[in-house]
Design an enzyme around this catalytic site. Structure first.
Site, PDB file in Angstrom:
ATOM      1  N   CYS A  98      -1.787  -2.937   6.829  1.00  0.00           N
ATOM      2  CA  CYS A  98      -1.809  -1.658   7.552  1.00  0.00           C
ATOM      3  C   CYS A  98      -3.071  -1.528   8.399  1.00  0.00           C
ATOM      4  O   CYS A  98      -3.098  -0.782   9.383  1.00  0.00           O
ATOM      5  CB  CYS A  98      -1.659  -0.477   6.600  1.00  0.00           C
ATOM      6  SG  CYS A  98      -2.960  -0.344   5.369  1.00  0.00           S
ATOM      7  N   HIS A 108      -5.442  -5.867   4.026  1.00  0.00           N
ATOM      8  CA  HIS A 108      -4.377  -4.866   4.120  1.00  0.00           C
ATOM      9  C   HIS A 108      -3.710  -4.948   5.494  1.00  0.00           C
ATOM     10  O   HIS A 108      -4.368  -4.747   6.513  1.00  0.00           O
ATOM     11  CB  HIS A 108      -4.969  -3.476   3.901  1.00  0.00           C
ATOM     12  CG  HIS A 108      -5.432  -3.251   2.486  1.00  0.00           C
ATOM     13  ND1 HIS A 108      -4.852  -2.343   1.647  1.00  0.00           N
ATOM     14  CD2 HIS A 108      -6.403  -3.868   1.761  1.00  0.00           C
ATOM     15  CE1 HIS A 108      -5.449  -2.391   0.454  1.00  0.00           C
ATOM     16  NE2 HIS A 108      -6.398  -3.302   0.511  1.00  0.00           N
ATOM     17  N   GLN A 116      -5.475  -0.170  -3.865  1.00  0.00           N
ATOM     18  CA  GLN A 116      -6.197  -1.293  -4.479  1.00  0.00           C
ATOM     19  C   GLN A 116      -7.096  -0.838  -5.631  1.00  0.00           C
ATOM     20  O   GLN A 116      -7.202  -1.522  -6.643  1.00  0.00           O
ATOM     21  CB  GLN A 116      -7.009  -2.014  -3.397  1.00  0.00           C
ATOM     22  CG  GLN A 116      -7.619  -3.316  -3.887  1.00  0.00           C
ATOM     23  CD  GLN A 116      -8.377  -4.048  -2.796  1.00  0.00           C
ATOM     24  OE1 GLN A 116      -7.987  -4.022  -1.628  1.00  0.00           O
ATOM     25  NE2 GLN A 116      -9.466  -4.704  -3.157  1.00  0.00           N
ATOM     26  N   CYS A 121       0.847  -1.192   0.000  1.00  0.00           N
ATOM     27  CA  CYS A 121       0.000   0.000   0.000  1.00  0.00           C
ATOM     28  C   CYS A 121       0.883   1.242   0.000  1.00  0.00           C
ATOM     29  O   CYS A 121       1.908   1.303   0.669  1.00  0.00           O
ATOM     30  CB  CYS A 121      -0.978   0.003   1.183  1.00  0.00           C
ATOM     31  SG  CYS A 121      -0.390   0.797   2.668  1.00  0.00           S
ATOM     32  N   GLU A 122       0.474   2.210  -0.807  1.00  0.00           N
ATOM     33  CA  GLU A 122       1.335   3.385  -0.963  1.00  0.00           C
ATOM     34  C   GLU A 122       1.259   4.328   0.227  1.00  0.00           C
ATOM     35  O   GLU A 122       2.058   5.244   0.340  1.00  0.00           O
ATOM     36  CB  GLU A 122       1.016   4.121  -2.267  1.00  0.00           C
ATOM     37  CG  GLU A 122      -0.333   4.804  -2.303  1.00  0.00           C
ATOM     38  CD  GLU A 122      -0.581   5.463  -3.660  1.00  0.00           C
ATOM     39  OE1 GLU A 122       0.005   5.027  -4.665  1.00  0.00           O
ATOM     40  OE2 GLU A 122      -1.370   6.418  -3.692  1.00  0.00           O
ATOM     41  N   HIS A 123       0.324   4.102   1.130  1.00  0.00           N
ATOM     42  CA  HIS A 123       0.219   4.983   2.291  1.00  0.00           C
ATOM     43  C   HIS A 123       1.131   4.557   3.430  1.00  0.00           C
ATOM     44  O   HIS A 123       1.606   5.396   4.186  1.00  0.00           O
ATOM     45  CB  HIS A 123      -1.237   5.029   2.788  1.00  0.00           C
ATOM     46  CG  HIS A 123      -2.187   5.492   1.733  1.00  0.00           C
ATOM     47  ND1 HIS A 123      -3.343   4.821   1.407  1.00  0.00           N
ATOM     48  CD2 HIS A 123      -2.119   6.555   0.905  1.00  0.00           C
ATOM     49  CE1 HIS A 123      -3.952   5.463   0.425  1.00  0.00           C
ATOM     50  NE2 HIS A 123      -3.233   6.504   0.102  1.00  0.00           N
ATOM     51  N   HIS A 124       1.357   3.257   3.577  1.00  0.00           N
ATOM     52  CA  HIS A 124       2.158   2.773   4.705  1.00  0.00           C
ATOM     53  C   HIS A 124       3.327   1.894   4.271  1.00  0.00           C
ATOM     54  O   HIS A 124       4.110   1.465   5.095  1.00  0.00           O
ATOM     55  CB  HIS A 124       1.272   1.964   5.671  1.00  0.00           C
ATOM     56  CG  HIS A 124       0.081   2.732   6.160  1.00  0.00           C
ATOM     57  ND1 HIS A 124      -1.160   2.648   5.565  1.00  0.00           N
ATOM     58  CD2 HIS A 124      -0.034   3.615   7.177  1.00  0.00           C
ATOM     59  CE1 HIS A 124      -2.005   3.434   6.195  1.00  0.00           C
ATOM     60  NE2 HIS A 124      -1.359   4.045   7.175  1.00  0.00           N
TER      61      HIS A 124
HETATM   62 ZN   LIG Z   1      -2.042   1.335   4.095  1.00  0.00          ZN
END
Ligand SMILES: [Zn+2]
Length: 179
Positions: free
Chosen positions: A142, A140, A112, A71-74
């Site tokens: 995260c 996920h 996603q 995931c590009e956020h975490h």
């Molecule tokens: Zn994430």
């Protein structure tokens, strides 16, 4: 990336000279190079001319394609399955190539929703299909390891193009084949 992993491990408060960690920056760099190798794949080499003529107009479905992404956020993994369907318009794509297209877009920093769309539009582009449907179900880490800590939640996304978007019976046929 090796130097950056060294800095990161130090910043965690760890001792980089400890035997278990000596080679970790190099190993982690190699692992992340693989997990982000999708950036360096071209559609052309992934498909490798595995497009074949057909007279069939029947839906092709490839189910349960394993999927591992970040995931590009975490920058934590999300793991799941992709289901891909399309209606040929004179040509079909080799089965294993569908899985490789999934890998091309999964092996990078992703969300996603975008992964789902990119797979659908690439299948559309290389086959010229009358329609494409992609559904992804994923968990996920995260969400599971931190934050809301929901261990059992999974996320479902879909992208529908052409007949799959415009024709309800096509979409229903796709969904029923995934049961
Ligand atoms: Zn994430």
């Amino acid at each position: 990336m090796k130097d950056l992993f060294e800095q990161m491990i130090k910043a965690m408060g760890e001792d980089l000279s400890r035997p278990g960690l000596v080679d970790t920056p190099a190993r982690a760099a190699k692992a992340y190079e693989f997990l982000t190798s999708g950036y360096r794949m071209t559609t052309e080499e992934v498909v490798n001319d595995a497009i074949f003529p057909t007279d069939s107009n029947d839906m092709v479905v490839v189910k349960d394609i394993e999927l591992f992404s970040l995931c590009e956020h975490h920058m934590l993994p999300f793991i799941g399955k992709a289901h891909v369907g399309y209606i040929p318009n004179g040509q079909v794509i080799g089965l294993s190539k569908v899985a490789r297209i999934v890998d091309k877009y999964a092996r990078r920093l992703q969300i996603q929703e975008q992964l789902t769309t990119e797979i659908a539009s690439t299948i559309q582009e290389v086959t010229g299909a009358k329609g494409v449907g992609v559904i992804i179900e994923a968990k996920h880490l995260c969400m599971m390891m931190r934050g809301v800590e929901k261990q059992n939640s999974s996320m479902k996304t879909s992208a529908m193009l052409g007949y799959f978007r415009n024709n309800l019976s096509t979409r229903n046929e796709f969904l029923s084949l995934l049961q």
